[in-house]
Write an enzyme that holds these catalytic residues in place. Structure first.
Site, PDB file in Angstrom:
ATOM      1  CG  ASN A  84      39.038   6.880  10.038  1.00 33.62           C
ATOM      2  OD1 ASN A  84      39.498   5.744   9.969  1.00 33.62           O
ATOM      3  ND2 ASN A  84      39.000   7.553  11.167  1.00 33.62           N
ATOM      4  CB  VAL A  91      38.097  10.940   2.867  1.00 34.93           C
ATOM      5  CG1 VAL A  91      39.290  10.278   3.535  1.00 34.93           C
ATOM      6  CG2 VAL A  91      37.455  10.002   1.853  1.00 34.93           C
ATOM      7  CB  CYS A  92      37.615  12.493   8.421  1.00 33.88           C
ATOM      8  SG  CYS A  92      38.310  13.379   9.826  1.00 33.88           S
ATOM      9  CB  ILE A  93      42.920  10.675   6.452  1.00 32.24           C
ATOM     10  CG1 ILE A  93      42.966  11.233   5.036  1.00 32.24           C
ATOM     11  CG2 ILE A  93      42.202   9.339   6.505  1.00 32.24           C
ATOM     12  CD1 ILE A  93      43.670  10.328   4.025  1.00 32.24           C
ATOM     13  CG  HIS A  97      42.440  17.226   8.985  1.00 38.14           C
ATOM     14  ND1 HIS A  97      42.563  16.414  10.077  1.00 38.14           N
ATOM     15  CD2 HIS A  97      41.272  16.865   8.385  1.00 38.14           C
ATOM     16  CE1 HIS A  97      41.525  15.605  10.140  1.00 38.14           C
ATOM     17  NE2 HIS A  97      40.731  15.864   9.124  1.00 38.14           N
TER      18      HIS A  97
END
Length: 169
Positions: A84, A91-93, A97
């Site tokens: 992730n 960081v991609c959580i 978003h």
């Protein structure tokens, strides 16, 4: 816009003061530069009983002028191997978003950013992400493949970055 920026600035100053008064286990946070409350330096301690245990991982949090209506971006500046985390450290959580419906249909609006999140809740979510990767919609395809198909290889890479982070102290 200036009013929004000053409200964001006041809120971030309050969160900084709160964290200084009541530190949270697992991370430390402060400003990159005292003259800019919109850019923070965070050090996350690898969560106990995870592959990242014992590591010290630095990241920057960059807040938009309209915070808390929009989420900050978070990027690891320390090397990171995780499904992730994009190869460039972003960081991609879900909670990072933008608010509203997911144009790709992967996330519920309730899983995305809401203005109730704080620096503390964001970092605790990142710590949780380190504890349990989501390989369903990975940011780093190679790390996700290793996690799913070559777990020993994944563990070896993570052990190396943990050691490297310890040497940087």
């Amino acid at each position: 816009m200036a009013g929004t920026a000053s409200q964001a600035s006041l809120l971030l100053q309050k969160q900084l003061k709160d964290l200084a008064k009541n530190p949270v286990d697992g991370f430390s946070a402060g400003l990159v530069d005292d003259s800019n409350v919109f850019e923070w330096q965070v050090t996350i301690i690898g969560p106990p009983d995870t592959l990242y245990d014992g590591g010290y991982f630095n990241a920057t949090m960059t807040f938009p002028q309209n915070y808390p209506n929009s989420p900050p971006s978070v990027r690891f500046t320390s090397e990171m191997w995780h499904p992730n985390v994009y190869p460039d450290g972003r960081v991609c959580i879900s909670i990072l978003h933008p608010p509203g419906e997911d144009p790709n249909g992967y996330e519920l609006a309730s899983e995305r950013w809401t203005p109730v999140h704080t620096v503390e809740s964001i970092v605790l979510s990142i710590i949780s992400m380190l504890s349990s990767p989501n390989d369903e919609s990975p940011a780093n395809i190679e790390a996700a493949k290793d996690w799913r198909e070559k777990r020993d290889e994944f563990k070896k890479k993570v052990r190396r970055i943990v050691r490297k982070s310890q040497e940087m102290l």
